[in-house]
Design an enzyme around this catalytic site. Sequence first.
Site, PDB file in Angstrom:
ATOM      1  N   TYR A 109       0.856  -1.191   0.000  1.00  0.00           N
ATOM      2  CA  TYR A 109       0.000   0.000   0.000  1.00  0.00           C
ATOM      3  C   TYR A 109       0.886   1.233   0.000  1.00  0.00           C
ATOM      4  CZ  TYR A 109      -3.337   3.558   1.565  1.00  0.00           C
ATOM      5  OH  TYR A 109      -4.105   4.688   1.665  1.00  0.00           O
ATOM      6  N   GLU A 197      -3.646   7.533  -3.964  1.00  0.00           N
ATOM      7  CA  GLU A 197      -3.535   6.228  -3.312  1.00  0.00           C
ATOM      8  C   GLU A 197      -3.279   5.141  -4.347  1.00  0.00           C
ATOM      9  OE1 GLU A 197      -6.204   4.501   0.119  1.00  0.00           O
ATOM     10  OE2 GLU A 197      -7.107   3.954  -1.802  1.00  0.00           O
TER      11      GLU A 197
END
Length: 385
Positions: A109, A197
């Site tokens: 991530y 993101e």
Amino acid sequence: MNIHEHQAKDLLRNFGITFPQGEIIYNVSEISEKIKKFGSNNIVIKAQIHAGGRGKAGGIKLVKNNNDLVEEIKKMFGKTLVTHQTGPKGKKVQRIYIEEALEIKKEFYLACLVDRSTSKIAFISSTEGGMDIETVAKKYPEKIKTTKFEMSNKVSDSDFNKIIEMFEFDKEQKNKAKKIIDSIFRLFIEKDASLIEINPLIVTTNKDLYCLDAKINFDENALFKHPDILNLRDINEEDPIEIEASKYGLSYIKLDGSIGCMVNGAGLAMATLDIIKLYGKEPANFLDVGGGASKEKVAAAFKIILSDENVKGILVNIFGGILRCDELAKGLVEAAKEIKLHVPLVVRLSGTNFEEGKKILSESNLKILSASDLDDAAQKIVKAV
């Protein structure tokens, strides 16, 4: 402002990031032409909606041949996806992105955002990619690293090393990661993003590094500088009431409660929402009419609140400054008469011309409850509904 995954990937490509081959499909008639660009490799079908949790809702499918590809795309078009972010009504799929599938060895991530508590840029990295970062934070907080730094032209080598520290990349992967992070940072600064993101950032079975999914949010206050970004807006993904509010320059966010709120000033609005909850009810919206709202703007705000069928009562909380209380009162009366007010209305006025405002309301022959202060107003509207 949110944009779709395929739009985010196109932007990031322009800044040098490589993604798997992909095509966007806007309607069923485009399927045959678009799938010609793919070979016999595995293909991922991805519904394009402004919400996370698509996979669990059936919005992401892996297919292994063109016959299944066409069939699954047709089934997905027009489908309503209900996820933890859409609410019970869900979102209708009106565009689909198809993409070459990759063999995944490990998922990570990576995100860039503004840390408002320190007024710094922050990169968040985690070894637990492919999951909601909120879930990771709850279950595995030790697997999240936050790297904060001052605004600058680039990410320093020391900050870069902190960002990827837990990823344990080899030399070649580190070089690719450096390019990805630099590109994310440049886009973030140049386009006034509030969030970029990448989830997941993957290492493939042949040890290559790819961004597999992308999400970008932009600072709406800076959109006037970026007409190219504003053109990416998809109003089909927005609440119709919020779209109507934006036409009048109103800051409106729909919530799930039953008490509509009209307030001037974001801080006062948040306090109003809090005190409604304190007395046992839920607010139906956040609505800030601003400091210089005209009576026409106030009337529009009133109508927008009442267009929500869940609203069972309205609390108006105004501290008159630039927005005079008598002007607000005129707008309220005008709107209430036009739409035939059918729910309890509690009004708390304070500040510039508040006595004149109260007089206008009392002489309107409308059933309006006047409150002496915010606490009194909250108790009255909660009791009335």
